[in-house]
Design a protein around this motif. Structure first.
Motif, PDB file in Angstrom:
ATOM      1  N   UNK A   1       0.806  -1.227   0.000  1.00 45.63           N
ATOM      2  CA  UNK A   1       0.000   0.000   0.000  1.00 45.63           C
ATOM      3  C   UNK A   1       0.839   1.277   0.000  1.00 45.63           C
ATOM      4  N   UNK A   2       2.003   1.221  -0.618  1.00 52.34           N
ATOM      5  CA  UNK A   2       2.715   2.437  -0.942  1.00 52.34           C
ATOM      6  C   UNK A   2       3.610   2.999   0.146  1.00 52.34           C
ATOM      7  N   UNK A   3       4.181   4.156  -0.168  1.00 56.68           N
ATOM      8  CA  UNK A   3       5.192   4.779   0.678  1.00 56.68           C
ATOM      9  C   UNK A   3       4.693   5.041   2.090  1.00 56.68           C
ATOM     10  N   UNK A   4       3.502   5.567   2.230  1.00 54.80           N
ATOM     11  CA  UNK A   4       2.925   5.830   3.553  1.00 54.80           C
ATOM     12  C   UNK A   4       2.024   4.664   3.950  1.00 54.80           C
ATOM     13  N   UNK A   5       2.600   3.498   4.027  1.00 52.92           N
ATOM     14  CA  UNK A   5       1.864   2.249   4.212  1.00 52.92           C
ATOM     15  C   UNK A   5       1.121   2.188   5.551  1.00 52.92           C
ATOM     16  N   UNK A   6      -0.191   1.996   5.470  1.00 53.42           N
ATOM     17  CA  UNK A   6      -1.001   1.769   6.669  1.00 53.42           C
ATOM     18  C   UNK A   6      -0.631   0.434   7.307  1.00 53.42           C
ATOM     19  N   UNK A   7      -0.410  -0.568   6.475  1.00 48.23           N
ATOM     20  CA  UNK A   7      -0.044  -1.884   7.002  1.00 48.23           C
ATOM     21  C   UNK A   7       1.268  -1.808   7.765  1.00 48.23           C
ATOM     22  N   UNK A   8       2.254  -1.120   7.201  1.00 54.61           N
ATOM     23  CA  UNK A   8       3.547  -0.996   7.882  1.00 54.61           C
ATOM     24  C   UNK A   8       3.381  -0.348   9.251  1.00 54.61           C
ATOM     25  N   UNK A   9       2.564   0.696   9.317  1.00 54.74           N
ATOM     26  CA  UNK A   9       2.358   1.367  10.602  1.00 54.74           C
ATOM     27  C   UNK A   9       1.647   0.457  11.593  1.00 54.74           C
ATOM     28  N   UNK A  10       0.672  -0.333  11.112  1.00 54.70           N
ATOM     29  CA  UNK A  10      -0.054  -1.240  11.992  1.00 54.70           C
ATOM     30  C   UNK A  10       0.830  -2.374  12.491  1.00 54.70           C
ATOM     31  N   UNK A  11       1.829  -2.735  11.714  1.00 55.53           N
ATOM     32  CA  UNK A  11       2.770  -3.764  12.145  1.00 55.53           C
ATOM     33  C   UNK A  11       3.805  -3.215  13.127  1.00 55.53           C
TER      34      UNK A  11
END
Length: 408
Positions: free
Chosen positions: A172-182
């Motif tokens: 989901x791109x540079x500002x990834x929601x998934x990355x933040x949730x992980x």
């Protein structure tokens, strides 16, 4: 089903983000017989997807092999232009590096293709997928982890849905929601540069040549396109971006001419310009419990050398290859193997792109002789040229098998 009702489904792989890399992963999994669900915020049409834009992508040879392997290239080949020669130089300094496809034993080093055309090809191939569930437009609203995977709450036009997945993929791109949730942090660097892309018409035939020229103001490139047009990629310091965006066509083309030079004669007929701020955003790790990051969610690199999508596709194809051979797509050992396999390619490509922009664009006169000698060495030392050409074509580390199958 009313908007207030909630449905629940299960899937092997939940892919969040349907841009170029997320769509490619979904297609690769479907081709391998793996059930997956793709969640995309944009409607399922090219004009609605932000990544299917007017950029002209330089697709590495390995990328085209991979797109061919998953059935996408057949929908895109007619709109692609082969790159048979590449020339790299630095403004005001002697020496240049040239790469020739014939000397590397291939018919093309890569191909140029507008991102919107690749997007159209991906959508056509997605329409033929039989094991894929597509939710678009849809918004991922919440994630909850559990030992067997992830539970995702997704808002669609038909109401809220819950999807249980053995593996969660953040595409989901540079500002990834998934990355933040992980809870995965990212290293960030603002290059304080803005990229302008446009199509131009050169006076002389490009003859399937691609050019990259460095200067203190940043890199500029011309990529071969159909009908004797070229894709212009012009980098300017960030503080000049607003002024460059406001230039009329004549002044803009004069700036491009001054920065690029006269290798193809006079440049004319600039198309619509599109600016992109340039940042480097690199996830500190690629995997989490039953979760993995791919594409720009994993690493957003400087567009120098045009490695962004090429790198992301190798992420997707490596992951699909490992998942296809496993019983549990979210198993910890599978994800660890994925991270280990991607490390040499990822780190090498990021080091190349970052190093080039820092070294080739630095305003340090003492570096000029060293830069020129390096370009001359690259141009004259065949083993070095071959190694770096292979890396540029996307063959680094342990590539996914799909990119190797169609090598001559």
């Amino acid at each position: 089903m009313s908007p207030e009702q909630t449905s629940t489904s299960r899937t092997g792989v939940l892919i969040v983000g349907g841009g170029l890399v997320g769509a490619s992963l979904a297609i690769a999994l479907d081709a391998a017989g793996i059930a997956a669900t793709l969640v995309e915020a944009a409607a399922p049409r090219a004009g609605a997807q932000p990544s299917y834009d007017e950029r002209n992508l330089a697709l590495a040879r390995a990328t085209v092999n991979g797109l061919d392997a998953i059935g996408v290239w057949t929908h895109a080949a007619a709109n692609a232009t082969p790159i048979r020669h590449i020339r790299v130089s630095r403004a005001g300094e002697f020496g240049s590096a040239r790469i020739d496809a014939a000397k590397q034993g291939v018919d093309a080093l890569g191909w140029t293709l507008p991102a919107r055309e690749l997007g159209e090809a991906l959508l056509r191939r997605l329409d033929a997928c039989t094991r894929l569930t597509r939710l678009a437009p849809a918004t991922l609203e919440a994630l909850e982890s559990h030992p067997a995977g992830w539970r995702a709450r997704i808002r669609t036009a038909d109401g809220e849905r819950t999807v249980d997945a053995a593996l969660l993929v953040g595409a989901d791109g540079t500002e990834s929601f998934v990355r933040s949730q992980l809870g995965i942090d990212a290293e960030r660097l603002d290059y304080e540069q803005t990229l302008f892309v446009a199509a131009v018409t050169p006076e002389h035939d490009h003859a399937n040549r691609a050019f990259e020229r460095f200067s203190d103001a940043g890199p500029v490139a011309l990529l071969p396109l159909a009908e004797r047009r070229c894709g212009l990629v012009l980098t300017v310091p960030g503080e000049q971006a607003e002024a460059v965006a406001a230039l009329g066509d004549d002044d803009f083309i004069a700036l491009a001419q001054q920065r690029f030079g006269w290798k193809l004669g006079r440049l004319t007929r600039p198309g619509k310009r599109h600016p992109y701020a340039i940042r480097r955003v690199v996830a500190r790790q690629l995997i989490g419990p039953r979760a993995v990051l791919v594409g720009n969610a994993a690493q957003t690199v400087h567009p120098i050398g045009a490695q962004g999508f090429n790198l992301g596709l190798r992420d997707a194809l490596t992951l699909s290859e490992l998942v296809a051979a496993a019983e549990d797509p979210g198993a910890a050992d599978l994800l660890q193997r994925y991270a280990a396999r991607r490390a040499p390619d990822r780190e090498g490509t990021m080091a190349m792109s970052h190093g080039l922009v820092r070294l080739a664009c630095l305003e340090q006169p003492l570096l000029a002789p060293l830069r020129s000698l390096a370009l001359l060495a690259y141009d004259r030392v065949s083993p070095l040229q071959h190694l770096l050409a292979r890396h540029g074509m996307g063959f680094r580390g342990e590539p996914p098998h799909a990119v190797l199958e169609r090598l001559p």
